[in-house]
Motif scaffolding. Structure first.
Motif, PDB file in Angstrom:
ATOM      1  N   PHE B  26     -24.431 -18.645  24.603  1.00 21.67           N
ATOM      2  CA  PHE B  26     -24.693 -19.479  25.773  1.00 21.67           C
ATOM      3  C   PHE B  26     -24.228 -18.773  27.046  1.00 21.67           C
ATOM      4  O   PHE B  26     -24.987 -18.608  28.001  1.00 21.67           O
ATOM      5  CB  PHE B  26     -23.971 -20.835  25.650  1.00 21.67           C
ATOM      6  CG  PHE B  26     -24.071 -21.672  26.897  1.00 21.67           C
ATOM      7  CD1 PHE B  26     -25.100 -22.586  27.047  1.00 21.67           C
ATOM      8  CD2 PHE B  26     -23.166 -21.517  27.943  1.00 21.67           C
ATOM      9  CE1 PHE B  26     -25.221 -23.333  28.214  1.00 21.67           C
ATOM     10  CE2 PHE B  26     -23.278 -22.269  29.114  1.00 21.67           C
ATOM     11  CZ  PHE B  26     -24.306 -23.173  29.244  1.00 21.67           C
ATOM     12  N   TYR B  27     -22.974 -18.332  27.046  1.00 23.21           N
ATOM     13  CA  TYR B  27     -22.427 -17.751  28.271  1.00 23.21           C
ATOM     14  C   TYR B  27     -23.009 -16.375  28.566  1.00 23.21           C
ATOM     15  O   TYR B  27     -23.154 -15.988  29.721  1.00 23.21           O
ATOM     16  CB  TYR B  27     -20.899 -17.755  28.243  1.00 23.21           C
ATOM     17  CG  TYR B  27     -20.378 -19.133  28.595  1.00 23.21           C
ATOM     18  CD1 TYR B  27     -20.517 -19.619  29.892  1.00 23.21           C
ATOM     19  CD2 TYR B  27     -19.820 -19.958  27.634  1.00 23.21           C
ATOM     20  CE1 TYR B  27     -20.094 -20.897  30.223  1.00 23.21           C
ATOM     21  CE2 TYR B  27     -19.392 -21.245  27.961  1.00 23.21           C
ATOM     22  CZ  TYR B  27     -19.535 -21.704  29.265  1.00 23.21           C
ATOM     23  OH  TYR B  27     -19.129 -22.969  29.600  1.00 23.21           O
ATOM     24  N   LEU B  29     -26.149 -15.495  27.927  1.00 19.46           N
ATOM     25  CA  LEU B  29     -27.471 -15.745  28.515  1.00 19.46           C
ATOM     26  C   LEU B  29     -27.349 -16.247  29.956  1.00 19.46           C
ATOM     27  O   LEU B  29     -28.098 -15.819  30.841  1.00 19.46           O
ATOM     28  CB  LEU B  29     -28.249 -16.753  27.668  1.00 19.46           C
ATOM     29  CG  LEU B  29     -28.742 -16.236  26.315  1.00 19.46           C
ATOM     30  CD1 LEU B  29     -29.139 -17.406  25.411  1.00 19.46           C
ATOM     31  CD2 LEU B  29     -29.925 -15.281  26.485  1.00 19.46           C
ATOM     32  N   ALA B  30     -26.415 -17.163  30.186  1.00 16.99           N
ATOM     33  CA  ALA B  30     -26.231 -17.701  31.539  1.00 16.99           C
ATOM     34  C   ALA B  30     -25.815 -16.588  32.505  1.00 16.99           C
ATOM     35  O   ALA B  30     -26.286 -16.531  33.642  1.00 16.99           O
ATOM     36  CB  ALA B  30     -25.198 -18.824  31.521  1.00 16.99           C
ATOM     37  N   ASP B  31     -24.963 -15.694  32.026  1.00 11.25           N
ATOM     38  CA  ASP B  31     -24.525 -14.555  32.844  1.00 11.25           C
ATOM     39  C   ASP B  31     -25.673 -13.599  33.141  1.00 11.25           C
ATOM     40  O   ASP B  31     -25.876 -13.171  34.267  1.00 11.25           O
ATOM     41  CB  ASP B  31     -23.474 -13.745  32.074  1.00 11.25           C
ATOM     42  CG  ASP B  31     -22.080 -14.088  32.535  1.00 11.25           C
ATOM     43  OD1 ASP B  31     -21.936 -15.071  33.283  1.00 11.25           O
ATOM     44  OD2 ASP B  31     -21.147 -13.378  32.129  1.00 11.25           O
TER      45      ASP B  31
END
Lengths: 217, 217
Positions: B26-27, B29-31
């Motif tokens: 999740f993090y 991809l968000a980054d």
């Protein structure tokens, strides 16, 4: 029965501003999670962010069903929403939590107030994407614990809450001043300018209640 | 019928490594979405990230139902998974897309290979959280277009794909060397060391096919 027809040109703009609101909230939450002090905090923000994307998908379908290009429709709202987030960039983990809770709450109050006077099919979509995501207990618990332990944190967060309210109103006015169809839709839903002023008054009252829930009173 | 009992101590570890895998994905991809050149790219990565969180919630429930503390259970896997992401930090938007596609694919191949020899109730959960999220068309389209236009991009991304495979194997071995119960579960599912070697061989073959889908052949 709503006095506003389902094909009012403001409907697409309303769905589009909500849609970009979800995207920008997603990335704001994912970014703010960097400040989390525990894995539990990171997970709580990721879960909130992912709920925003579920809502985005509902709005995306609604826009596509109405013949809109989703990206073109969202384009006018990118700047004001990005500006709102840039002007309310949290400096601490507690500020991030208060923003997640209070900022989302403000937006939800506004949209919910106008939703029930919109055509039923539009009102339903708006209600669906404003449904609470069930992760706010984490925020309430963390913030209450922090502010009951520190008057300094409490004072700072109370100022922060006031600033969030002010910036949200500023950016909302900016959006309205530039989008005639959306303004017409919102005014139609509020009744008139007096109705709109009452609506904003109601939002301020609810903002105060929400701050109190966080121990910020 | 699986030869592995549903209360094998490796089951909790398997669910926990999957769970932290979703959080870290999740993090990541968000980054990585910061590098997106279009709003469409940002939305595609946000949608993929949010699918990871839906999967996390399934694993969280499964762990809680088995009496585990989710955060304690994930703790041993935080370091190796964070190390994998740190050692494969994409430098470009295309590298980010290839990593999202190929990295998830590698993990899914591995878990799926062992899932069908696990007790049915565990296999079901693993299958559910590995279900494709339907956003890979975006990645395939973007990467194919880029590499058909530039041999330089293609060469770089082929090396990148090989590095992703290597790092994934390195970190997987590290996890196994430290978690006896998980290693026992995986070996039990693979049959023996030869079975495990075959499994890794199968993953390499599928990795090659996946690279080919991206035009990287």
């Amino acid at each position: 029965m709503s006095a506003i027809p389902p094909d009012h040109p403001g409907v697409g703009e309303l769905l589009a501003v909500l849609a970009y609101g979800e995207i920008s909230a997603f990335y704001r939450l994912a970014d703010d999670a960097r400040m989390a002090r525990t894995l539990e905090g990171k997970v709580a923000l990721a879960a909130m962010a992912s709920a925003e994307m579920r809502h985005f998908e509902v709005l995306e379908s609604a826009l596509v069903a109405r013949g809109f290009d989703v990206y073109e429709a969202m384009d006018p709202f990118v700047r004001p929403l990005d500006d709102y987030h840039a002007s309310t960039h949290p400096a601490t983990w507690l500020e991030a939590l208060v923003k997640a809770h209070v900022g989302d709450g403000l937006a939800a109050d506004f949209y919910r107030e106008i939703a029930h006077r919109l055509p039923a099919e539009v009102a339903e979509i708006v209600e669906e994407v404003l449904a609470t995501t069930g992760h706010s207990e984490f925020v309430v618990h963390e913030v209450r614990a922090a502010v009951s332990a520190s008057t300094r944190d409490k004072d700072r967060l109370m100022l922060w809450g006031r600033r969030l309210l002010g910036e949200a109103i500023t950016q909302a006015q900016l959006v309205m001043s530039r989008r005639d169809a959306l303004t017409d839709l919102v005014l139609g839903a509020a009744g008139d300018l007096n109705g709109l002023a009452e609506l904003v008054g109601g939002m301020q009252a609810k903002h105060g209640e929400r701050m109190a829930t966080l121990g910020l009173v």
